[in-house]
Design an enzyme around this catalytic site. Structure first.
Site, PDB file in Angstrom:
ATOM      1  CE1 TYR A 135      -5.116  36.270  14.945  1.00 26.97           C
ATOM      2  CE2 TYR A 135      -3.443  37.772  15.730  1.00 26.97           C
ATOM      3  CZ  TYR A 135      -4.352  36.775  15.973  1.00 26.97           C
ATOM      4  OH  TYR A 135      -4.525  36.291  17.247  1.00 26.97           O
ATOM      5  CE  LYS A 182      -0.085  20.893  16.839  1.00 24.25           C
ATOM      6  NZ  LYS A 182       0.231  20.261  18.124  1.00 24.25           N
ATOM      7  CG  ASP A 215       1.385  21.309  21.024  1.00 30.94           C
ATOM      8  OD1 ASP A 215       2.417  21.616  20.403  1.00 30.94           O
ATOM      9  OD2 ASP A 215       0.794  20.224  20.851  1.00 30.94           O
ATOM     10  CG  ASP A 239      -2.422  38.192  19.616  1.00 34.87           C
ATOM     11  OD1 ASP A 239      -2.097  38.950  20.544  1.00 34.87           O
ATOM     12  OD2 ASP A 239      -3.587  38.136  19.148  1.00 34.87           O
ATOM     13  CG  ASP A 243      -1.693  38.755  25.810  1.00 39.88           C
ATOM     14  OD1 ASP A 243      -0.907  39.525  25.237  1.00 39.88           O
ATOM     15  OD2 ASP A 243      -2.903  39.028  25.982  1.00 39.88           O
TER      16      ASP A 243
END
Ligand code: NAI
Length: 346
Positions: A135, A182, A215, A239, A243
């Site tokens: 981002y 990751k 994951d 982000d 959610d």
């Protein structure tokens, strides 16, 4: 009385801002609101969603309650002019955070009896880095049919977010920091993030440390979220996971948050502008109301903050007044009135 900037925002923003101001005032908050216009209304008035003067007013006031702003998908990004230069950001929200120097986004995800089902005891904190990762806005299209985005990670920003998370954890009696990454695939970028967070947490002997691949973190978040306490995440995973966590406790409309930078704190709900329900009077205002309670804590108005939190929990537990996202039929105003009534009778 403390001056606070209020940004009413786009979509459901004006509805939930009105609700939040009403609840905070009922709780006895000593605030003097200063309206600052950003987003679609700013574009209508001045041709820019992110006018430099509005950003400057927020910076000067130092504390803001912000409703969500619509970020339109566009190829050119969003420009802001100031201090003799033009800067480009991928969206209005990203631009505001970065213009203010906000580097940490804090989202407490709390379950509530009455609406969160098997996740009603969930109580975790997500700490998201705000300035880097995919981002950072470094995207390019070198040729037709090919587009590239740079994933930017620095030791400085990773250590800064880790220190923020550790200090927060100590202040709030938390015990464990989990770094999400990751690094088995993104060896250099996520590897640097992981190594930086690990080295900072090692300086806090009171805290335990572990790490999860993103994951596996998603899987655990659904299957066994109570293994988490404070999570530290690069921008994009933060982000997404916040959610996801909001979904577990029942609705995006329940989760508050704050963006912190040097001398500035912008309190906002985890959700976006929800254009699909804007103007219908059915938005859940609780995420912004609880962001307001965090704002009161920040300003040292702890009793008023506690009154707000207690009333929200009681109204949710009673189960009589729920907006459609929680499975009910109540309107934003009915839920707001119920919370205010609960504050008044305690
Ligand atoms: P969204 O969070 O606005 O909505 C996702 C879903 O959740 C929708 O079905 C919506 O109706 C529901 N929802 C969200 N908040 C709710 C609430 N308080 N009460 C009841 N239901 C609620 O995400 P979406 O649709 O991806 O984004 C919409 C716009 O908001 C976009 O322009 C996006 O860029 C912007 N956005 C702004 C943010 C901010 O200002 N911090 C954060 C995220 C998105």
């Amino acid at each position: 009385m403390r001056e606070v900037a209020i940004i009413r925002g786009d979509g459901i923003g004006p509805e939930i801002s009105e609700a939040t101001q009403q609840v905070l005032e009922t709780a006895g908050a000593a605030l003097r609101w200063q309206e600052v216009i950003l987003g679609q209304e700013a574009k209508r008035r001045w041709g820019s969603e992110l006018p430099a003067e509005s950003v400057e007013r927020i910076r000067r006031i130092g504390v803001a309650l912000k409703a969500p702003l619509i970020a339109e998908p566009r190829s050119g990004g969003l420009w802001i002019e100031g201090h003799g230069e033009r800067r480009r950001y991928p969206s209005v929200n990203n631009g505001l955070r970065r213009e203010l120097g906000a580097y940490a986004n804090l989202r407490p995800v709390l379950g509530f009896p009455g609406v969160s089902g098997r996740y009603q005891n969930l109580d975790i904190i997500l700490v998201r880095e705000l300035t880097e990762d995919t981002y950072a806005g470094i995207e390019r299209q070198p040729e037709e049919g090919r587009a590239e985005a740079v994933k930017l990670v620095t030791r400085e920003a990773s250590e800064r977010i880790a220190r923020f998370a550790c200090d927060y954890a100590l202040r709030h009696g938390r015990r464990k920091i989990t770094a999400v990454h990751k690094a088995n695939v993104l060896h250099l970028t996520d590897g640097l993030f992981l190594e930086s967070v690990r080295s900072v947490v090692a300086q806090y002997p009171e805290l335990c440390f572990d790490d999860r691949m993103v994951d596996a973190a998603c899987y655990l978040m659904v299957k066994e979220p109570c293994v988490f306490d404070v999570l530290v995440l690069p921008n994009q995973y933060g982000d997404i996971l916040s959610d996801l966590a909001a979904g577990l406790v029942g609705s995006l409309g329940l989760v508050p948050g704050v963006n912190i930078g040097p001398g500035v704190a912008v309190f906002e709900a985890a959700h976006g502008a929800a254009p699909d329900i804007a103007g219908k009077g059915i938005a859940n205002p609780i995420g912004l109301i609880l962001s307001g309670a965090m704002l009161l804590d920040h300003l040292g108005q702890r009793e008023a903050a506690e009154r707000v939190r207690r009333a929200v929990a009681r109204v949710l537990a009673a189960g009589r007044c729920q907006t459609p996202d929680l499975g009910g039929h109540s309107s934003t105003r009915e839920l707001t009135r119920a919370i205010c009534a609960e504050i008044e009778c305690t």
